[in-house]
Design an enzyme around this catalytic site. Structure first.
Site, PDB file in Angstrom:
ATOM      1  N   ARG A 131       9.848  -2.388 -24.279  1.00  0.00           N
ATOM      2  CA  ARG A 131      10.879  -1.706 -23.465  1.00  0.00           C
ATOM      3  C   ARG A 131      10.474  -0.298 -23.041  1.00  0.00           C
ATOM      4  NH1 ARG A 131      14.722  -4.455 -26.967  1.00  0.00           N
ATOM      5  NH2 ARG A 131      15.418  -6.273 -25.812  1.00  0.00           N
ATOM      6  N   LYS A 153       4.886   5.951  -9.625  1.00  0.00           N
ATOM      7  CA  LYS A 153       5.067   4.600  -9.059  1.00  0.00           C
ATOM      8  C   LYS A 153       4.052   3.677  -9.717  1.00  0.00           C
ATOM      9  CE  LYS A 153       6.797   5.383  -4.384  1.00  0.00           C
ATOM     10  NZ  LYS A 153       6.451   5.223  -2.958  1.00  0.00           N
ATOM     11  N   GLU A 195      -6.067   9.238   2.104  1.00  0.00           N
ATOM     12  CA  GLU A 195      -4.821   9.725   1.470  1.00  0.00           C
ATOM     13  C   GLU A 195      -4.819  11.258   1.407  1.00  0.00           C
ATOM     14  OE1 GLU A 195      -2.249   7.781   0.779  1.00  0.00           O
ATOM     15  OE2 GLU A 195      -2.934   5.820   0.068  1.00  0.00           O
ATOM     16  N   LYS A 240       2.036  16.635  -3.579  1.00  0.00           N
ATOM     17  CA  LYS A 240       2.739  15.460  -4.125  1.00  0.00           C
ATOM     18  C   LYS A 240       3.675  15.876  -5.256  1.00  0.00           C
ATOM     19  CE  LYS A 240       2.619  10.678  -5.248  1.00  0.00           C
ATOM     20  NZ  LYS A 240       1.930   9.402  -5.201  1.00  0.00           N
ATOM     21  N   GLU A 250      12.430   8.373  -4.226  1.00  0.00           N
ATOM     22  CA  GLU A 250      12.192   8.063  -2.816  1.00  0.00           C
ATOM     23  C   GLU A 250      13.490   7.772  -2.053  1.00  0.00           C
ATOM     24  OE1 GLU A 250       8.442   5.921  -1.915  1.00  0.00           O
ATOM     25  OE2 GLU A 250       9.684   4.702  -0.609  1.00  0.00           O
ATOM     26  N   ARG A 254      10.343  11.870  -0.126  1.00  0.00           N
ATOM     27  CA  ARG A 254       9.186  11.115  -0.627  1.00  0.00           C
ATOM     28  C   ARG A 254       8.781   9.992   0.332  1.00  0.00           C
ATOM     29  NH1 ARG A 254       7.719   9.273  -6.857  1.00  0.00           N
ATOM     30  NH2 ARG A 254       5.707   8.373  -6.293  1.00  0.00           N
ATOM     31  N   ASN A 258       4.693   7.816   2.697  1.00  0.00           N
ATOM     32  CA  ASN A 258       4.314   6.480   3.165  1.00  0.00           C
ATOM     33  C   ASN A 258       3.797   6.514   4.601  1.00  0.00           C
ATOM     34  OD1 ASN A 258       5.089   5.129   0.753  1.00  0.00           O
ATOM     35  ND2 ASN A 258       7.218   5.447   1.336  1.00  0.00           N
ATOM     36  N   HIS A 261       1.678   3.720   5.863  1.00  0.00           N
ATOM     37  CA  HIS A 261       1.691   2.634   4.883  1.00  0.00           C
ATOM     38  C   HIS A 261       2.409   1.378   5.379  1.00  0.00           C
ATOM     39  CE1 HIS A 261       0.068   5.675   2.296  1.00  0.00           C
ATOM     40  NE2 HIS A 261       0.052   4.883   1.248  1.00  0.00           N
ATOM     41  N   HIS A 265       0.173  -1.625   4.982  1.00  0.00           N
ATOM     42  CA  HIS A 265       0.501  -2.737   4.078  1.00  0.00           C
ATOM     43  C   HIS A 265       0.507  -4.058   4.834  1.00  0.00           C
ATOM     44  CE1 HIS A 265       2.579  -0.137   0.743  1.00  0.00           C
ATOM     45  NE2 HIS A 265       1.265  -0.041   0.732  1.00  0.00           N
ATOM     46  N   HIS A 279      -7.384  -0.337   0.610  1.00  0.00           N
ATOM     47  CA  HIS A 279      -6.055   0.258   0.813  1.00  0.00           C
ATOM     48  C   HIS A 279      -6.154   1.538   1.665  1.00  0.00           C
ATOM     49  CE1 HIS A 279      -1.980   1.603  -0.019  1.00  0.00           C
ATOM     50  NE2 HIS A 279      -2.481   2.762  -0.396  1.00  0.00           N
TER      51      HIS A 279
HETATM   52  P1  NAD Z   1      -9.429   0.554  -7.158  1.00  0.00           P
HETATM   53  O1  NAD Z   1      -8.679   0.878  -8.360  1.00  0.00           O
HETATM   54  O2  NAD Z   1      -9.638  -0.882  -6.829  1.00  0.00           O
HETATM   55  O3  NAD Z   1     -10.831   1.295  -7.240  1.00  0.00           O
HETATM   56  C1  NAD Z   1     -11.734   1.129  -6.180  1.00  0.00           C
HETATM   57  C2  NAD Z   1     -13.087   0.598  -6.669  1.00  0.00           C
HETATM   58  O4  NAD Z   1     -13.816   1.666  -7.261  1.00  0.00           O
HETATM   59  C3  NAD Z   1     -13.015  -0.502  -7.713  1.00  0.00           C
HETATM   60  O5  NAD Z   1     -14.046  -1.412  -7.484  1.00  0.00           O
HETATM   61  C4  NAD Z   1     -13.272   0.255  -9.019  1.00  0.00           C
HETATM   62  O6  NAD Z   1     -13.813  -0.575 -10.009  1.00  0.00           O
HETATM   63  C5  NAD Z   1     -14.263   1.284  -8.570  1.00  0.00           C
HETATM   64  N1  NAD Z   1     -14.311   2.525  -9.323  1.00  0.00           N
HETATM   65  C6  NAD Z   1     -13.270   3.229  -9.799  1.00  0.00           C
HETATM   66  N2  NAD Z   1     -13.688   4.401 -10.266  1.00  0.00           N
HETATM   67  C7  NAD Z   1     -15.029   4.430 -10.118  1.00  0.00           C
HETATM   68  C8  NAD Z   1     -16.029   5.398 -10.397  1.00  0.00           C
HETATM   69  N3  NAD Z   1     -15.723   6.603 -10.878  1.00  0.00           N
HETATM   70  N4  NAD Z   1     -17.314   5.086 -10.125  1.00  0.00           N
HETATM   71  C9  NAD Z   1     -17.637   3.877  -9.571  1.00  0.00           C
HETATM   72  N5  NAD Z   1     -16.730   2.940  -9.252  1.00  0.00           N
HETATM   73  C10 NAD Z   1     -15.448   3.230  -9.530  1.00  0.00           C
HETATM   74  O7  NAD Z   1      -8.746   1.187  -5.843  1.00  0.00           O
HETATM   75  P2  NAD Z   1      -8.117   2.615  -5.504  1.00  0.00           P
HETATM   76  O8  NAD Z   1      -8.496   2.871  -4.109  1.00  0.00           O
HETATM   77  O9  NAD Z   1      -8.404   3.626  -6.538  1.00  0.00           O
HETATM   78  O10 NAD Z   1      -6.545   2.322  -5.568  1.00  0.00           O
HETATM   79  C11 NAD Z   1      -5.932   1.429  -4.682  1.00  0.00           C
HETATM   80  C12 NAD Z   1      -4.652   0.959  -5.314  1.00  0.00           C
HETATM   81  O11 NAD Z   1      -3.780   2.070  -5.537  1.00  0.00           O
HETATM   82  C13 NAD Z   1      -3.876  -0.021  -4.454  1.00  0.00           C
HETATM   83  O12 NAD Z   1      -3.461  -1.084  -5.260  1.00  0.00           O
HETATM   84  C14 NAD Z   1      -2.676   0.784  -3.987  1.00  0.00           C
HETATM   85  O13 NAD Z   1      -1.542  -0.021  -3.754  1.00  0.00           O
HETATM   86  C15 NAD Z   1      -2.475   1.708  -5.129  1.00  0.00           C
HETATM   87  N6  NAD Z   1      -1.757   2.937  -4.792  1.00  0.00           N
HETATM   88  C16 NAD Z   1      -0.716   3.283  -5.587  1.00  0.00           C
HETATM   89  C17 NAD Z   1      -0.035   4.448  -5.323  1.00  0.00           C
HETATM   90  C18 NAD Z   1       1.049   4.880  -6.258  1.00  0.00           C
HETATM   91  O14 NAD Z   1       1.753   5.853  -5.942  1.00  0.00           O
HETATM   92  N7  NAD Z   1       1.221   4.245  -7.377  1.00  0.00           N
HETATM   93  C19 NAD Z   1      -0.422   5.274  -4.260  1.00  0.00           C
HETATM   94  C20 NAD Z   1      -1.493   4.879  -3.477  1.00  0.00           C
HETATM   95  C21 NAD Z   1      -2.158   3.706  -3.752  1.00  0.00           C
HETATM   96  N1  GLY Z   2       2.044   6.831  -2.498  1.00  0.00           N
HETATM   97  C1  GLY Z   2       3.402   7.058  -2.138  1.00  0.00           C
HETATM   98  C2  GLY Z   2       4.241   7.635  -3.227  1.00  0.00           C
HETATM   99  O1  GLY Z   2       3.784   7.880  -4.305  1.00  0.00           O
HETATM  100  O2  GLY Z   2       5.395   7.852  -3.013  1.00  0.00           O
END
Ligand code: NAD
Ligand code: GLY
Length: 381
Positions: A131, A153, A195, A240, A250, A254, A258, A261, A265, A279
């Protein structure tokens, strides 16, 4: 002390102010090596469960566990397959099963070591395990350091679309070790830069101008580039943190985060989270489309759209979708209708009156949206 003799700070702390859920974002070099000391104030017991992925584990997991273990902190871990496809129900079950098999307790700290995929997954698992347990973000991609690790998020993808199942669950600490960016593939670095650019485009015209002059150097992998990237990360985290503190759930400001996005998306849903479109790349294309739509609606000067396209072209970000599959405006609009930002059946679009002047609109004429998408698709390289 003169400027030359001044010792650079080891890291910069950005505060996220959310009452008793406030936390710090540490940005700087060598933070993973200092992890034991940095996490100590937020641990309830000398125990962590680390979630990471198959690319990050061989680079950083052993050293991190070594540093924590030398301070008497017990570490268990789970390594997910790298990539967006891991952010699903099947892998969530694996993460939770592994945490329960390791007999994690309510006071065990979950640690997300990796990019946004690991951060979103580990954060969501922490939000539902027993939980709800605490977690720490240790982001290792630029995208995660400037966006996904901050703001609470968390979630996973489903067949219906991106991030449609999840929870708001704030981390207790974010350690953004900028040294980890040195092993990040350039394509991933650029995707994260989209971003970074978003913060300039949505509300900080001066930062956007700085990026136009310094962005290419920041991405160059040189020592000057490292300082530039650090400036990007601190600026993005400050923006942020301010927005999240004002509108955690949001309901208002906030939504501006997006920008690009809703379009992005829809593209990601079409490309099936396959790696054909990252992404951040989808967000870059989506921001161009959002500016284009704003111009077509007579809201934004065409010169500002031209600046966005020119800068993305200059650093190597895509401005149109890849031509690896046939897309139509209708399919993309179908995906947009599934977006979390739909309210009473209408999609909330983030549009712009110019660089640094984003706003939310629910009054986008369908004809203008179709025109924008048709133009973007006809330009596919
Ligand atoms: P990811 O986590 O897939 O990482 C990208 C790639 O880089 C992967 O292959 C990973 O293994 C590799 N990697 C990571 N760190 C590394 C390093 N230091 N050296 C070598 N390789 C490395 O992708 P991302 O771009 O970090 O994140 C994308 C995700 O984030 C999406 O799912 C998106 O929806 C999410 N996201 C969430 C929010 C939020 O607010 N929660 C905001 C933006 C994006
Ligand atoms: N990436 C959008 C948010 O965190 O609100």
């Amino acid at each position: 002390m003169n400027k030359q003799n001044r010792i650079a700070p080891v890291s910069t702390t950005v505060a996220v102010s959310l009452g008793n859920r406030s936390y710090g974002i540490e940005v700087g070099r060598g933070l993973l090596a200092r992890a034991a000391e940095l996490v100590a104030p937020v641990l309830q017991q000398k125990r962590v469960f680390i979630v990471t992925d198959s690319n990050v584990a061989p680079l950083y997991l052993g050293a991190l566990e070594g540093h924590l273990a030398s301070a008497g902190i017990r570490c268990d871990h789970l390594i997910l397959p790298a990539g967006e496809a891991s952010k699903d129900f099947t892998h969530l079950t694996q993460v939770l099963d592994a945490m329960l098999a390791a007999k994690c307790e309510r006071s065990t700290m979950v640690v997300a070591l990796g990019g946004g995929v690991v951060g979103d997954m580990a954060g969501f698992a922490a939000s539902v395990l027993l939980r709800g347990v605490d977690f720490i973000q240790m982001p290792t991609t630029l995208l995660a350091q400037v966006d996904s690790a901050v703001g609470g998020k968390t979630g996973i993808n489903t067949k219906a679309g991106k991030n449609l199942v999840g929870a708001f669950h704030q981390p207790r600490l974010v350690l953004a070790d900028t040294d980890t960016l040195e092993t990040l593939p350039r394509r991933e670095l650029l995707a994260g830069y989209a971003e970074v650019a978003k913060y300039g485009l949505l509300g900080d015209a001066a930062f956007w101008s700085w990026l136009e002059s310094n962005g290419a150097t920041a991405l160059s992998g040189t020592a000057a580039g490292h300082d530039g990237l650090r400036h990007c990360i601190v600026t993005a985290c400050e923006a942020k943190a301010r927005i999240v503190a004002a509108d955690e759930r949001e309901q208002g400001e906030r939504i501006l985060l997006n920008l690009g996005h809703t379009f992005g998306h829809a593209l990601e849903a079409e490309f099936g989270y396959s790696g054909a479109l990252l992404h951040g790349e989808a967000v870059a294309i989506g921001m161009v489309q959002a500016f284009d739509l704003s111009v077509r609606m007579g809201l934004c000067p065409a010169a500002d759209l031209a600046r966005v396209r020119a800068h993305f072209n200059a650093v190597g970000l895509p401005v149109t979708p890849p031509k690896t599959r046939t897309l139509t405006p209708a399919t993309l609009i179908g995906h947009m209708a599934q977006d979390k930002k739909v309210k009473d059946g209408a999609v909330n679009f983030v549009l712009a009156k110019g660089v640094g002047k984003a706003f939310v609109s629910r009054d986008v004429p369908m004809a203008k949206l179709e025109e924008t998408l048709r133009a973007s698709l006809s330009e596919q390289p």
